[in-house]
Scaffold this motif. Structure first.
Motif, PDB file in Angstrom:
ATOM      1  N   UNK A 100      83.648  70.779  48.775  1.00  0.00           N
ATOM      2  CA  UNK A 100      83.006  71.689  47.821  1.00  0.00           C
ATOM      3  C   UNK A 100      82.428  72.912  48.507  1.00  0.00           C
ATOM      4  N   UNK A 101      81.951  72.760  49.750  1.00  0.00           N
ATOM      5  CA  UNK A 101      81.364  73.898  50.454  1.00  0.00           C
ATOM      6  C   UNK A 101      82.407  74.945  50.842  1.00  0.00           C
ATOM      7  N   UNK A 102      83.679  74.613  50.684  1.00  0.00           N
ATOM      8  CA  UNK A 102      84.752  75.599  50.845  1.00  0.00           C
ATOM      9  C   UNK A 102      85.278  76.057  49.491  1.00  0.00           C
ATOM     10  N   UNK A 103      84.576  75.701  48.419  1.00  0.00           N
ATOM     11  CA  UNK A 103      84.991  76.107  47.093  1.00  0.00           C
ATOM     12  C   UNK A 103      86.132  75.295  46.533  1.00  0.00           C
ATOM     13  N   UNK A 104      86.272  74.051  46.979  1.00  0.00           N
ATOM     14  CA  UNK A 104      87.403  73.220  46.567  1.00  0.00           C
ATOM     15  C   UNK A 104      86.961  72.107  45.616  1.00  0.00           C
ATOM     16  N   UNK A 105      87.883  71.713  44.754  1.00  0.00           N
ATOM     17  CA  UNK A 105      87.715  70.546  43.886  1.00  0.00           C
ATOM     18  C   UNK A 105      88.449  69.380  44.544  1.00  0.00           C
TER      19      UNK A 105
ATOM     20  N   UNK B 273      89.249  76.543  44.354  1.00  0.00           N
ATOM     21  CA  UNK B 273      89.147  77.206  43.067  1.00  0.00           C
ATOM     22  C   UNK B 273      89.620  78.653  43.153  1.00  0.00           C
ATOM     23  N   UNK B 274      90.309  79.153  42.137  1.00  0.00           N
ATOM     24  CA  UNK B 274      90.663  80.584  42.115  1.00  0.00           C
ATOM     25  C   UNK B 274      89.387  81.427  42.169  1.00  0.00           C
TER      26      UNK B 274
ATOM     27  N   UNK C  22      78.845  77.684  40.250  1.00  0.00           N
ATOM     28  CA  UNK C  22      78.381  78.857  40.990  1.00  0.00           C
ATOM     29  C   UNK C  22      79.507  79.863  41.193  1.00  0.00           C
ATOM     30  N   UNK C  23      80.680  79.379  41.567  1.00  0.00           N
ATOM     31  CA  UNK C  23      81.809  80.278  41.824  1.00  0.00           C
ATOM     32  C   UNK C  23      82.302  80.908  40.524  1.00  0.00           C
ATOM     33  N   UNK C  24      82.287  80.147  39.439  1.00  0.00           N
ATOM     34  CA  UNK C  24      82.661  80.708  38.140  1.00  0.00           C
ATOM     35  C   UNK C  24      81.706  81.828  37.748  1.00  0.00           C
ATOM     36  N   UNK C  25      80.418  81.633  38.005  1.00  0.00           N
ATOM     37  CA  UNK C  25      79.412  82.630  37.631  1.00  0.00           C
ATOM     38  C   UNK C  25      79.401  83.831  38.575  1.00  0.00           C
TER      39      UNK C  25
ATOM     40  N   UNK D 140      81.107  87.059  44.737  1.00  0.00           N
ATOM     41  CA  UNK D 140      79.738  87.314  45.181  1.00  0.00           C
ATOM     42  C   UNK D 140      79.086  86.114  45.838  1.00  0.00           C
ATOM     43  N   UNK D 141      79.694  84.929  45.689  1.00  0.00           N
ATOM     44  CA  UNK D 141      79.222  83.744  46.413  1.00  0.00           C
ATOM     45  C   UNK D 141      79.905  83.767  47.778  1.00  0.00           C
ATOM     46  N   UNK D 142      79.157  84.133  48.806  1.00  0.00           N
ATOM     47  CA  UNK D 142      79.742  84.376  50.124  1.00  0.00           C
ATOM     48  C   UNK D 142      79.818  83.123  50.995  1.00  0.00           C
ATOM     49  N   UNK D 143      78.790  82.292  50.952  1.00  0.00           N
ATOM     50  CA  UNK D 143      78.686  81.158  51.879  1.00  0.00           C
ATOM     51  C   UNK D 143      78.018  79.981  51.187  1.00  0.00           C
TER      52      UNK D 143
END
Length: 349
Positions: free
Chosen positions: A94-99, A163-164, A219-222, A226-229
């Motif tokens: 998840x910390x890499x933006x993955x499901x 996630x895209x 967070x990434x959807x919102x 702009x979510x960098x790290x």
């Protein structure tokens, strides 16, 4: 020509001696662990490694992570080694933006472990995986002689789909970014220590172990790019995670102590035991660096999720003092927040 900030030089100024032996502190998430990784990762032909990595690009990107779990005791308020293994690997993805999509599971079992305990752990793995909507697809079991291991060690490897719109990485923090924290710190480490040593704090505390992939997706959807790290502050605590990210991004971190949520029971336990809650491990919260223009939107999305109901802004990134974390204290002074040098709480995950 601009010289890029070197995170290895920042965290590991001295090489390891040839005859040095592994210490408990080399697994602490602090300074000794940073030195160990700086010594080992070049032998793999790798640079600075994150907790998860993109292993296939394209649409979608595939992310992979692996983690070992040696927590003692194996059962504790709020979880056990089985659920912790699932949550830990899911959260690294998840910390890499993955499901998360699939997990592997490996046991190293000491001869003499009660079979009922192994069944309980396996049931817990299955229940945690189902709650995360992820499948355990393969695994391995090894049994070693009595005394060759401490009961049960667990290793999980996870595969996820990014996630895209996710563009998070440890090196992506920028001066001006808001530092967001999803919830209270110190619950897991103090719960494990209290249960292990019979201190009694666990009567009012429980580990915060839980999956965070739905929170990061919100967070990434919102916040999109702009979510960098993103980072979950496990071993080494919030201080360790922020020092690593500051070094990787070549920025400074300025924290506001009154904004950092430390539960009263955790604060009391730390005062009694001489511990710093900033260095105590967590298993169910995350810290994020977010574009200040999107921080309010992301914070609202976090608070709309149960995992982020207590989310708050705790600081700001700065171009001053790159690689260093500082904090404005309750009395208005400033102090440097360093990596932990030794091992404060061994075997907490």
């Amino acid at each position: 020509m601009t010289t890029r900030f070197d995170p290895i030089a920042a965290t590991c100024p001295a090489p390891l001696a040839e005859n040095e032996r592994v210490l408990l502190g080399h697994g602490s998430g602090g300074q000794l662990m940073a030195e160990l990784l700086a010594d080992l990762t070049p032998r793999l032909g790798a640079g600075t490694l994150e907790d998860a990595a993109i292993v296939a690009t394209g649409a979608p990107e595939i992310v992979m992570s692996t983690d070992g779990f040696v927590v003692t005791p194996r059962f504790f308020p709020g979880g056990d080694i089985g659920s912790l293994a699932v949550h830990g690997t899911v959260n690294d993805l998840a910390m890499m933006g993955a499901v998360p999509v699939a997990l592997t599971l490996a046991y190293i079992v000491e001869e003499g472990l009660p079979l009922d305990e192994l069944r309980r752990v396996t049931t817990s793995v299955a229940e945690a995986a189902r709650a995360c909507d992820v499948r355990v697809v393969t695994g391995d079991t090894k049994v070693v002689g009595k005394g060759a291991a401490d009961g049960l060690f667990v290793t999980t490897t996870g595969i996820g789909v990014r996630l895209p719109g996710a563009h998070v990485a440890a090196a992506n923090g920028r001066p001006g970014d808001a530092v967001l924290l999803s919830g209270p710190i110190g619950l897991h480490g103090i719960t494990i220590l209290s249960t292990r040593e019979g201190l009694g704090f666990e009567t009012s505390l429980a580990s915060d172990s839980r999956p965070l992939h739905r929170l990061t997706a919100a967070m990434i959807t919102a916040g999109t790019c702009g979510v960098h790290t993103l980072r979950d502050p496990t071993r080494g605590g919030l201080a360790g995670a922020l020092n690593e990210l500051a070094a990787a991004s070549g920025v400074g971190v300025e924290l506001d102590e009154p904004a950092i949520p430390v539960p009263a029971q955790v604060a009391a336990a730390c005062d009694l035991l001489g511990l710093d809650p900033l260095h105590v491990a967590n298993e169910g919260c995350l810290v994020a660096f977010v574009d200040p223009a999107r921080a309010g939107t992301v914070l609202a999305a976090m608070r709309a999720r149960p995992e982020g109901a207590a989310a708050t802004r705790i600081g700001t990134l700065t171009a001053r003092h790159p690689g260093r974390v500082t904090m404005r204290t309750l009395v208005g002074s400033h102090r440097v927040i360093d990596l932990l040098v030794g091992e404060q709480l061994p075997r907490i995950c």
